[in-house]
Design a protein around this motif. Structure first.
Motif, PDB file in Angstrom:
ATOM      1  N   TYR A 165       0.958  -1.518   0.591  1.00 30.12           N
ATOM      2  CA  TYR A 165      -0.025  -0.148  -0.172  1.00 30.12           C
ATOM      3  C   TYR A 165       0.894   1.657  -0.419  1.00 30.12           C
ATOM      4  O   TYR A 165       2.222   1.505   0.821  1.00 30.12           O
ATOM      5  CB  TYR A 165      -0.955   0.015   1.418  1.00 30.12           C
ATOM      6  CG  TYR A 165      -2.256  -0.717   1.006  1.00 30.12           C
ATOM      7  CD1 TYR A 165      -1.978  -2.273   1.106  1.00 30.12           C
ATOM      8  CD2 TYR A 165      -3.522  -0.412   0.701  1.00 30.12           C
ATOM      9  CE1 TYR A 165      -3.378  -2.866   1.264  1.00 30.12           C
ATOM     10  CE2 TYR A 165      -4.276  -1.620   0.543  1.00 30.12           C
ATOM     11  CZ  TYR A 165      -4.191  -2.275   0.847  1.00 30.12           C
ATOM     12  OH  TYR A 165      -4.806  -2.868   0.851  1.00 30.12           O
ATOM     13  N   ALA A 166       0.733   2.239  -0.524  1.00 26.55           N
ATOM     14  CA  ALA A 166       1.201   4.115  -0.641  1.00 26.55           C
ATOM     15  C   ALA A 166       0.173   4.284   0.850  1.00 26.55           C
ATOM     16  O   ALA A 166      -1.089   4.218   0.956  1.00 26.55           O
ATOM     17  CB  ALA A 166       0.405   4.790  -2.064  1.00 26.55           C
ATOM     18  N   ILE A 167       0.659   5.056   1.333  1.00 23.92           N
ATOM     19  CA  ILE A 167       0.372   5.794   2.912  1.00 23.92           C
ATOM     20  C   ILE A 167       0.667   7.063   2.609  1.00 23.92           C
ATOM     21  O   ILE A 167       1.943   7.854   2.256  1.00 23.92           O
ATOM     22  CB  ILE A 167       1.010   4.735   3.814  1.00 23.92           C
ATOM     23  CG1 ILE A 167       0.895   4.062   4.027  1.00 23.92           C
ATOM     24  CG2 ILE A 167       0.719   6.395   4.932  1.00 23.92           C
ATOM     25  CD1 ILE A 167      -0.294   2.855   4.367  1.00 23.92           C
ATOM     26  N   GLY A 168      -0.259   7.568   2.510  1.00 21.20           N
ATOM     27  CA  GLY A 168      -0.251   9.019   1.952  1.00 21.20           C
ATOM     28  C   GLY A 168      -0.988   9.708   4.238  1.00 21.20           C
ATOM     29  O   GLY A 168      -1.039   9.235   4.663  1.00 21.20           O
ATOM     30  N   TRP A 169      -0.050  11.337   3.785  1.00 25.14           N
ATOM     31  CA  TRP A 169       0.205  11.879   5.464  1.00 25.14           C
ATOM     32  C   TRP A 169      -1.120  12.948   4.421  1.00 25.14           C
ATOM     33  O   TRP A 169      -0.567  14.138   3.905  1.00 25.14           O
ATOM     34  CB  TRP A 169       1.076  12.276   5.801  1.00 25.14           C
ATOM     35  CG  TRP A 169       1.974  11.024   6.613  1.00 25.14           C
ATOM     36  CD1 TRP A 169       3.289  10.734   6.313  1.00 25.14           C
ATOM     37  CD2 TRP A 169       1.437  10.741   8.335  1.00 25.14           C
ATOM     38  NE1 TRP A 169       2.904   9.518   6.781  1.00 25.14           N
ATOM     39  CE2 TRP A 169       2.554  10.022   8.499  1.00 25.14           C
ATOM     40  CE3 TRP A 169       0.261  10.994   8.775  1.00 25.14           C
ATOM     41  CZ2 TRP A 169       2.247   9.207   9.729  1.00 25.14           C
ATOM     42  CZ3 TRP A 169       0.562  10.565  10.332  1.00 25.14           C
ATOM     43  CH2 TRP A 169       1.303   9.921  10.347  1.00 25.14           C
ATOM     44  N   PHE A 170      -1.691  13.471   5.869  1.00 24.55           N
ATOM     45  CA  PHE A 170      -2.846  14.490   5.154  1.00 24.55           C
ATOM     46  C   PHE A 170      -2.945  15.477   6.781  1.00 24.55           C
ATOM     47  O   PHE A 170      -2.579  15.079   7.770  1.00 24.55           O
ATOM     48  CB  PHE A 170      -4.350  14.470   5.477  1.00 24.55           C
ATOM     49  CG  PHE A 170      -4.352  13.052   3.473  1.00 24.55           C
ATOM     50  CD1 PHE A 170      -3.769  12.678   3.290  1.00 24.55           C
ATOM     51  CD2 PHE A 170      -4.314  14.391   2.596  1.00 24.55           C
ATOM     52  CE1 PHE A 170      -3.755  11.338   2.452  1.00 24.55           C
ATOM     53  CE2 PHE A 170      -4.114  13.818   1.237  1.00 24.55           C
ATOM     54  CZ  PHE A 170      -4.130  12.222   1.417  1.00 24.55           C
ATOM     55  N   ARG A 171      -3.331  16.574   6.767  1.00 36.51           N
ATOM     56  CA  ARG A 171      -3.315  17.245   7.749  1.00 36.51           C
ATOM     57  C   ARG A 171      -4.625  18.627   7.504  1.00 36.51           C
ATOM     58  O   ARG A 171      -5.064  18.815   6.406  1.00 36.51           O
ATOM     59  CB  ARG A 171      -2.208  18.243   7.933  1.00 36.51           C
ATOM     60  CG  ARG A 171      -2.469  19.527   7.077  1.00 36.51           C
ATOM     61  CD  ARG A 171      -0.547  20.086   7.369  1.00 36.51           C
ATOM     62  NE  ARG A 171       0.248  21.000   6.127  1.00 36.51           N
ATOM     63  CZ  ARG A 171       1.098  21.869   7.195  1.00 36.51           C
ATOM     64  NH1 ARG A 171       1.583  21.518   7.829  1.00 36.51           N
ATOM     65  NH2 ARG A 171       1.364  22.652   6.048  1.00 36.51           N
ATOM     66  N   GLN A 172      -5.039  18.387   8.719  1.00 34.01           N
ATOM     67  CA  GLN A 172      -6.531  19.770   8.343  1.00 34.01           C
ATOM     68  C   GLN A 172      -7.149  20.595   9.571  1.00 34.01           C
ATOM     69  O   GLN A 172      -7.010  20.203  10.823  1.00 34.01           O
ATOM     70  CB  GLN A 172      -7.889  18.825   8.711  1.00 34.01           C
ATOM     71  CG  GLN A 172      -8.891  19.255   8.092  1.00 34.01           C
ATOM     72  CD  GLN A 172     -10.088  18.376   8.013  1.00 34.01           C
ATOM     73  OE1 GLN A 172     -10.241  17.684   8.264  1.00 34.01           O
ATOM     74  NE2 GLN A 172     -11.292  18.810   7.215  1.00 34.01           N
ATOM     75  N   ALA A 173      -6.676  21.740   9.524  1.00 35.75           N
ATOM     76  CA  ALA A 173      -6.542  22.615  10.513  1.00 35.75           C
ATOM     77  C   ALA A 173      -8.025  23.386  10.340  1.00 35.75           C
ATOM     78  O   ALA A 173      -8.813  23.041   9.420  1.00 35.75           O
ATOM     79  CB  ALA A 173      -5.203  24.166  10.287  1.00 35.75           C
ATOM     80  N   PRO A 174      -8.203  23.644  11.822  1.00 34.69           N
ATOM     81  CA  PRO A 174     -10.171  24.290  12.334  1.00 34.69           C
ATOM     82  C   PRO A 174      -9.958  25.514  10.883  1.00 34.69           C
ATOM     83  O   PRO A 174      -9.823  25.884  10.664  1.00 34.69           O
ATOM     84  CB  PRO A 174      -9.139  24.688  13.774  1.00 34.69           C
ATOM     85  CG  PRO A 174      -8.244  24.160  14.090  1.00 34.69           C
ATOM     86  CD  PRO A 174      -7.745  24.169  12.644  1.00 34.69           C
ATOM     87  N   GLY A 175     -11.276  24.716  10.379  1.00 31.87           N
ATOM     88  CA  GLY A 175     -11.756  25.052   9.409  1.00 31.87           C
ATOM     89  C   GLY A 175     -11.513  25.596   7.637  1.00 31.87           C
ATOM     90  O   GLY A 175     -11.888  26.368   6.964  1.00 31.87           O
ATOM     91  N   LYS A 176     -10.156  24.657   7.409  1.00 33.39           N
ATOM     92  CA  LYS A 176      -9.960  24.082   6.434  1.00 33.39           C
ATOM     93  C   LYS A 176      -9.832  22.881   5.631  1.00 33.39           C
ATOM     94  O   LYS A 176     -10.487  22.693   6.243  1.00 33.39           O
ATOM     95  CB  LYS A 176      -8.340  24.852   6.832  1.00 33.39           C
ATOM     96  CG  LYS A 176      -7.910  26.227   6.931  1.00 33.39           C
ATOM     97  CD  LYS A 176      -7.018  26.319   6.992  1.00 33.39           C
ATOM     98  CE  LYS A 176      -6.813  28.042   7.598  1.00 33.39           C
ATOM     99  NZ  LYS A 176      -4.377  28.052   6.947  1.00 33.39           N
ATOM    100  N   GLU A 177      -9.880  22.793   4.797  1.00 37.97           N
ATOM    101  CA  GLU A 177     -10.501  21.617   4.282  1.00 37.97           C
ATOM    102  C   GLU A 177      -9.301  20.554   4.112  1.00 37.97           C
ATOM    103  O   GLU A 177      -8.049  21.660   4.463  1.00 37.97           O
ATOM    104  CB  GLU A 177      -9.641  22.072   2.568  1.00 37.97           C
ATOM    105  CG  GLU A 177     -11.933  22.292   2.514  1.00 37.97           C
ATOM    106  CD  GLU A 177     -11.227  22.227   0.533  1.00 37.97           C
ATOM    107  OE1 GLU A 177     -12.722  22.324  -0.089  1.00 37.97           O
ATOM    108  OE2 GLU A 177     -10.549  22.153  -0.196  1.00 37.97           O
ATOM    109  N   ARG A 178      -9.140  19.602   4.146  1.00 33.18           N
ATOM    110  CA  ARG A 178      -8.079  18.668   4.954  1.00 33.18           C
ATOM    111  C   ARG A 178      -6.851  18.396   3.917  1.00 33.18           C
ATOM    112  O   ARG A 178      -7.666  19.026   2.506  1.00 33.18           O
ATOM    113  CB  ARG A 178      -9.058  16.903   4.693  1.00 33.18           C
ATOM    114  CG  ARG A 178      -7.476  15.889   5.086  1.00 33.18           C
ATOM    115  CD  ARG A 178      -8.404  14.710   5.818  1.00 33.18           C
ATOM    116  NE  ARG A 178      -9.297  15.330   6.785  1.00 33.18           N
ATOM    117  CZ  ARG A 178     -10.010  13.214   7.464  1.00 33.18           C
ATOM    118  NH1 ARG A 178      -9.272  12.709   7.014  1.00 33.18           N
ATOM    119  NH2 ARG A 178     -11.168  14.679   8.267  1.00 33.18           N
ATOM    120  N   GLN A 179      -5.653  18.905   4.067  1.00 34.17           N
ATOM    121  CA  GLN A 179      -5.052  19.163   2.431  1.00 34.17           C
ATOM    122  C   GLN A 179      -3.517  18.271   2.431  1.00 34.17           C
ATOM    123  O   GLN A 179      -3.405  17.231   3.366  1.00 34.17           O
ATOM    124  CB  GLN A 179      -4.035  20.081   2.696  1.00 34.17           C
ATOM    125  CG  GLN A 179      -3.301  20.996   4.026  1.00 34.17           C
ATOM    126  CD  GLN A 179      -2.172  21.571   3.820  1.00 34.17           C
ATOM    127  OE1 GLN A 179      -1.962  22.168   4.787  1.00 34.17           O
ATOM    128  NE2 GLN A 179      -2.435  21.912   2.581  1.00 34.17           N
TER     129      GLN A 179
END
Length: 121
Positions: A31-45
Motif C-alpha cells: 500500500y501507498a500511505i499518504g499523510w494529510f492534515r486538517q486545520a480548524p475551518g480548512k479543508e484536508r490537505q
C-alpha cells in the motif's frame, strides 16, 4: 485494515515531532500511505505520500525541506518527521492507505483516526 496515527502533541515553534502510522490487517508494502492534515475551518490537505513496493516519497511543496516520510515495512509503520515547525503547521494529522499515492484525500480507502499537532509558544 486498520491505521493508527500517533506522536502528536504540543511543540514550540522551531521544534520537531515524529508522527507514526501503525498499520495492521494488511501488508504495508502493498500500500501507498499518504499523510494529510486538517486545520480548524480548512479543508484536508495532502502533506506527502510514500509509494508501495519501492517506498518512493512525495512531499508537498509547502513543507518540502522540513518534512520527510519514511517507512519501516518490518514494523508495519510509516513515519512523518516534521522539523522547523511553525504555528501554521497546527492541525490534525491523518494517515491513509491506498494502492497508489494521490493528492486528493477522497481517493483513499482507509484512514487512521488522526493525531493533533499544536505548534505554539
Amino acid at each position: 485494515v486498520q491505521l493508527q496515527a500517533s506522536g502528536g502533541g504540543l511543540v514550540q515553534p522551531g521544534g520537531s515531532l515524529r508522527l507514526s502510522c501503525a498499520a495492521s490487517g494488511f501488508t504495508l508494502d502493498d500500500y501507498a500511505i499518504g499523510w494529510f492534515r486538517q486545520a480548524p475551518g480548512k479543508e484536508r490537505q495532502g502533506v506527502g505520500c510514500t509509494r508501495s513496493h519501492d517506498g518512493g516519497t512525495y512531499i508537498t511543496d509547502s513543507v518540502k525541506g522540513r518534512f520527510t516520510i519514511s517507512r519501516d515495512n518490518a514494523k508495519n509503520t510509516v513515519y512523518l518527521q516534521m522539523n522547523s515547525l511553525s504555528p501554521e503547521d497546527t492541525a490534525v494529522y491523518y494517515c491513509a492507505a491506498h494502492s497508489s499515492c494521490y493528492s486528493d484525500p477522497a481517493m483513499y480507502t482507509y484512514w487512521g483516526q488522526g493525531t493533533q499537532v499544536t505548534v505554539s509558544s
